[in-house]
Structures are given as C-alpha cells and as structure tokens.
Write a protein that holds these residues in place. Structure first.
Motif, PDB file in Angstrom:
ATOM      1  N   ALA A 147     -70.313  47.259 -55.001  1.00 56.74           N
ATOM      2  CA  ALA A 147     -69.638  47.204 -53.705  1.00 56.74           C
ATOM      3  C   ALA A 147     -68.193  47.660 -53.827  1.00 56.74           C
ATOM      4  O   ALA A 147     -67.666  48.364 -52.960  1.00 56.74           O
ATOM      5  CB  ALA A 147     -69.704  45.786 -53.140  1.00 56.74           C
ATOM      6  N   THR A 171     -63.611  50.999 -49.691  1.00 56.24           N
ATOM      7  CA  THR A 171     -63.277  51.549 -48.380  1.00 56.24           C
ATOM      8  C   THR A 171     -63.676  53.013 -48.271  1.00 56.24           C
ATOM      9  O   THR A 171     -64.107  53.478 -47.216  1.00 56.24           O
ATOM     10  CB  THR A 171     -61.767  51.395 -48.103  1.00 56.24           C
ATOM     11  OG1 THR A 171     -61.419  50.011 -48.180  1.00 56.24           O
ATOM     12  CG2 THR A 171     -61.403  51.922 -46.730  1.00 56.24           C
ATOM     13  N   TYR A 178     -67.474  53.256 -47.675  1.00 59.75           N
ATOM     14  CA  TYR A 178     -67.721  52.756 -46.321  1.00 59.75           C
ATOM     15  C   TYR A 178     -67.278  53.788 -45.283  1.00 59.75           C
ATOM     16  O   TYR A 178     -67.996  54.072 -44.313  1.00 59.75           O
ATOM     17  CB  TYR A 178     -66.964  51.439 -46.159  1.00 59.75           C
ATOM     18  CG  TYR A 178     -66.847  50.899 -44.768  1.00 59.75           C
ATOM     19  CD1 TYR A 178     -67.968  50.501 -44.042  1.00 59.75           C
ATOM     20  CD2 TYR A 178     -65.597  50.739 -44.179  1.00 59.75           C
ATOM     21  CE1 TYR A 178     -67.840  49.971 -42.762  1.00 59.75           C
ATOM     22  CE2 TYR A 178     -65.458  50.215 -42.912  1.00 59.75           C
ATOM     23  CZ  TYR A 178     -66.583  49.827 -42.207  1.00 59.75           C
ATOM     24  OH  TYR A 178     -66.454  49.311 -40.950  1.00 59.75           O
ATOM     25  N   THR A 179     -66.112  54.396 -45.493  1.00 58.73           N
ATOM     26  CA  THR A 179     -65.612  55.429 -44.578  1.00 58.73           C
ATOM     27  C   THR A 179     -66.526  56.645 -44.589  1.00 58.73           C
ATOM     28  O   THR A 179     -66.816  57.235 -43.538  1.00 58.73           O
ATOM     29  CB  THR A 179     -64.178  55.833 -44.967  1.00 58.73           C
ATOM     30  OG1 THR A 179     -63.332  54.692 -44.893  1.00 58.73           O
ATOM     31  CG2 THR A 179     -63.649  56.921 -44.045  1.00 58.73           C
ATOM     32  N   SER A 225     -61.861  52.875 -39.963  1.00 62.68           N
ATOM     33  CA  SER A 225     -62.637  51.986 -40.832  1.00 62.68           C
ATOM     34  C   SER A 225     -62.175  50.535 -40.830  1.00 62.68           C
ATOM     35  O   SER A 225     -62.805  49.705 -41.486  1.00 62.68           O
ATOM     36  CB  SER A 225     -62.576  52.515 -42.273  1.00 62.68           C
ATOM     37  OG  SER A 225     -61.246  52.511 -42.750  1.00 62.68           O
ATOM     38  N   ARG A 241     -70.311  47.141 -38.942  1.00 67.51           N
ATOM     39  CA  ARG A 241     -70.005  47.047 -40.371  1.00 67.51           C
ATOM     40  C   ARG A 241     -71.248  46.671 -41.166  1.00 67.51           C
ATOM     41  O   ARG A 241     -71.535  47.251 -42.224  1.00 67.51           O
ATOM     42  CB  ARG A 241     -68.895  46.013 -40.609  1.00 67.51           C
ATOM     43  CG  ARG A 241     -67.495  46.521 -40.275  1.00 67.51           C
ATOM     44  CD  ARG A 241     -66.454  45.499 -40.653  1.00 67.51           C
ATOM     45  NE  ARG A 241     -66.374  44.420 -39.685  1.00 67.51           N
ATOM     46  CZ  ARG A 241     -66.063  43.153 -39.965  1.00 67.51           C
ATOM     47  NH1 ARG A 241     -65.843  42.795 -41.225  1.00 67.51           N
ATOM     48  NH2 ARG A 241     -65.986  42.245 -39.028  1.00 67.51           N
ATOM     49  N   GLU A 242     -71.995  45.715 -40.664  1.00 69.60           N
ATOM     50  CA  GLU A 242     -73.216  45.301 -41.350  1.00 69.60           C
ATOM     51  C   GLU A 242     -74.229  46.443 -41.402  1.00 69.60           C
ATOM     52  O   GLU A 242     -74.864  46.669 -42.440  1.00 69.60           O
ATOM     53  CB  GLU A 242     -73.810  44.082 -40.644  1.00 69.60           C
ATOM     54  CG  GLU A 242     -72.978  42.821 -40.806  1.00 69.60           C
ATOM     55  CD  GLU A 242     -73.544  41.652 -40.020  1.00 69.60           C
ATOM     56  OE1 GLU A 242     -73.318  40.501 -40.447  1.00 69.60           O
ATOM     57  OE2 GLU A 242     -74.203  41.894 -38.971  1.00 69.60           O
ATOM     58  N   ILE A 263     -73.626  49.667 -41.280  1.00 69.70           N
ATOM     59  CA  ILE A 263     -73.143  50.730 -42.167  1.00 69.70           C
ATOM     60  C   ILE A 263     -73.391  50.363 -43.631  1.00 69.70           C
ATOM     61  O   ILE A 263     -73.826  51.202 -44.441  1.00 69.70           O
ATOM     62  CB  ILE A 263     -71.653  51.006 -41.907  1.00 69.70           C
ATOM     63  CG1 ILE A 263     -71.467  51.705 -40.557  1.00 69.70           C
ATOM     64  CG2 ILE A 263     -71.048  51.850 -43.030  1.00 69.70           C
ATOM     65  CD1 ILE A 263     -72.116  53.066 -40.443  1.00 69.70           C
ATOM     66  N   TRP A 264     -73.150  49.113 -44.000  1.00 68.78           N
ATOM     67  CA  TRP A 264     -73.391  48.718 -45.389  1.00 68.78           C
ATOM     68  C   TRP A 264     -74.876  48.717 -45.718  1.00 68.78           C
ATOM     69  O   TRP A 264     -75.273  49.053 -46.849  1.00 68.78           O
ATOM     70  CB  TRP A 264     -72.749  47.357 -45.669  1.00 68.78           C
ATOM     71  CG  TRP A 264     -71.310  47.511 -46.051  1.00 68.78           C
ATOM     72  CD1 TRP A 264     -70.216  47.387 -45.241  1.00 68.78           C
ATOM     73  CD2 TRP A 264     -70.807  47.863 -47.342  1.00 68.78           C
ATOM     74  NE1 TRP A 264     -69.061  47.634 -45.954  1.00 68.78           N
ATOM     75  CE2 TRP A 264     -69.398  47.928 -47.234  1.00 68.78           C
ATOM     76  CE3 TRP A 264     -71.407  48.118 -48.576  1.00 68.78           C
ATOM     77  CZ2 TRP A 264     -68.587  48.246 -48.324  1.00 68.78           C
ATOM     78  CZ3 TRP A 264     -70.602  48.437 -49.664  1.00 68.78           C
ATOM     79  CH2 TRP A 264     -69.199  48.496 -49.532  1.00 68.78           C
ATOM     80  N   LEU A 272     -75.681  52.268 -46.384  1.00 65.51           N
ATOM     81  CA  LEU A 272     -75.224  52.631 -47.727  1.00 65.51           C
ATOM     82  C   LEU A 272     -76.242  52.195 -48.774  1.00 65.51           C
ATOM     83  O   LEU A 272     -76.523  52.935 -49.728  1.00 65.51           O
ATOM     84  CB  LEU A 272     -73.869  51.965 -48.021  1.00 65.51           C
ATOM     85  CG  LEU A 272     -72.620  52.676 -47.520  1.00 65.51           C
ATOM     86  CD1 LEU A 272     -71.406  51.763 -47.633  1.00 65.51           C
ATOM     87  CD2 LEU A 272     -72.374  53.967 -48.292  1.00 65.51           C
TER      88      LEU A 272
END
Length: 224
Positions: free
Chosen positions: A19, A24, A27-28, A166, A174-175, A177-178, A181
């Motif tokens: 993680a 960032t 995530y971005t 971001s 956010r959840e 997007i992760w 990923l």
C-alpha cells in the motif's frame, strides 16, 4: 492519530508495504485511469503517459495495460525505454515530442486518451494532438503550472481536459479506487518497480529525486 474519515480499510490484496509502495502516486494514477474510462476512452485505444518513468507515470502504464489500453510512454530518460516497455508501454517517445514548442493551435490528431503528469508547455502541446473527443487526465505540474493554449482543441475537436484531485475524494470513491488497484496491479510487478530505503538514506534519495534519477516507487522504512 488521524481523523477516522481520512482512512479506508486496507484491501486484502495488499500488504501495508505494498500500500505504501503505491502511495498517493499509485492512487492518483488509478484516479486518472478511472477518469479516462468514465469519459468513454475505448479499450484498445492508445493512451499517452507523460513523465512515464516517475511514480504516477510508471504505475499508470501498468494500470492502463491491465485495463485493456495501449499505453505510450513519454519520458526524458530514454535509457529507461526497456523498463517502460516491461511495465506495459507499447511505444516509448522522447520528452521533446511534446515539450518543444509547436506552431499553430492544432497539430496532427493522435491520442484518444492521455495521463499528463507535467502540465506546462507539454500539456499545451498535448492538447493540440488529441484525437476527436479525446480526454486528458491532468494530475501533475513537473513541467510548470501555467498552460498557454487556445480554445481550438476544445471547440474544434471536442477535447476534454479533466483535473485529477486526490485529496478530497469521497469515501465511497476512495474505496472503489483502491479496490480497482487491487484488481489491476500485480504484486510481482509492484515489487519490481519499488525499493525500500532506511531513514538515514532519505537525504540522498531526495537529491536523486530532484536530479531526475529516481524511477518507480520508493518506500521509506521509518524504523530503519
């Protein structure tokens, strides 16, 4: 301590180390890819990525390839071409392709999608080369904060410039997007593009970063 609303549950697919390797920047990059998908950029389309050897750019290459796009890397470090192809780039172009000034409000249309980490003159030139109704996800300013352009790409080709922010995304996004990923980033690929350094090496790494010699992701072991 931090406010609870700042946090999300760590996806089961990632260790805390992974993680942080994404961080960032990862995530971005996922937000940028998500914006292109929202805009309707078709799978199989070429998507150009500027600053491709950096944190956001390198993760974006992996994610785009995993999502079914054909990422094209733009970099000032052409010695990393093989590395960028390993991450998923189908083509590697020199930074001068976009950074050198061009005449006229438009240039030959090529890109259906773009992830731009640079801003500045590179973004202005990129807008000129976007295909009809192409979308640029802008998320960086390494090349400058000012963009000197005209309205021509927007009113003659329907180009869309989407900002990627971001920090203040709502919890549900956010959840999501992760989780995405976790779907698109293979752990072995993340390991290949990451390194861990102890705290006492941070000043030296910072100098490398400012000199443009850092590639991929760097995690600081605060106990090291």
């Amino acid at each position: 301590r931090v406010p609870a609303e700042w946090l999300i549950t760590l996806p089961e697919a990632f260790t805390p180390m992974e993680a942080m390797a994404l961080g960032t920047a990862g995530y971005t990059a996922m937000l940028a890819v998500d914006e292109l998908e929202r805009a309707g950029v078709a799978q199989g389309a070429e998507v150009v990525v500027t600053g491709a050897a950096g944190g956001v750019g390198s993760v974006a290459l992996v994610l785009l390839r995993g999502a079914g796009f054909r990422p094209v890397a733009v970099t000032g470090r052409e010695s990393l071409a093989d590395y960028l192809r390993e991450l998923g780039a189908v083509e590697v172009l020199p930074r001068a392709t976009l950074s050198e000034p061009t005449k006229g409000p438009l240039a030959s249309a090529r890109w259906p999608g773009a992830v731009d980490t640079g801003g500045g003159a590179g973004l202005a030139n990129l807008l000129k080369t976007m295909a009809y109704e192409g979308t640029v996800a802008a998320c960086g300013l390494a090349g400058g904060v000012e963009v000197a352009t005209t309205v021509m790409p927007f009113i003659l080709r329907g180009v869309r410039l989407v900002g990627v922010e971001s920090v203040y995304q709502p919890l549900h996004r956010r959840e999501a997007i992760w989780q995405r990923l976790a779907e698109l980033m293979p752990s072995e690929r993340l390991a290949e593009m990451s390194r861990v350094v102890p705290m006492d090496e941070v000043p030296a790494v910072a100098e490398e970063l400012l000199a443009g010699r850092v590639r991929g992701r760097t995690v600081v072991d605060v106990k090291g």
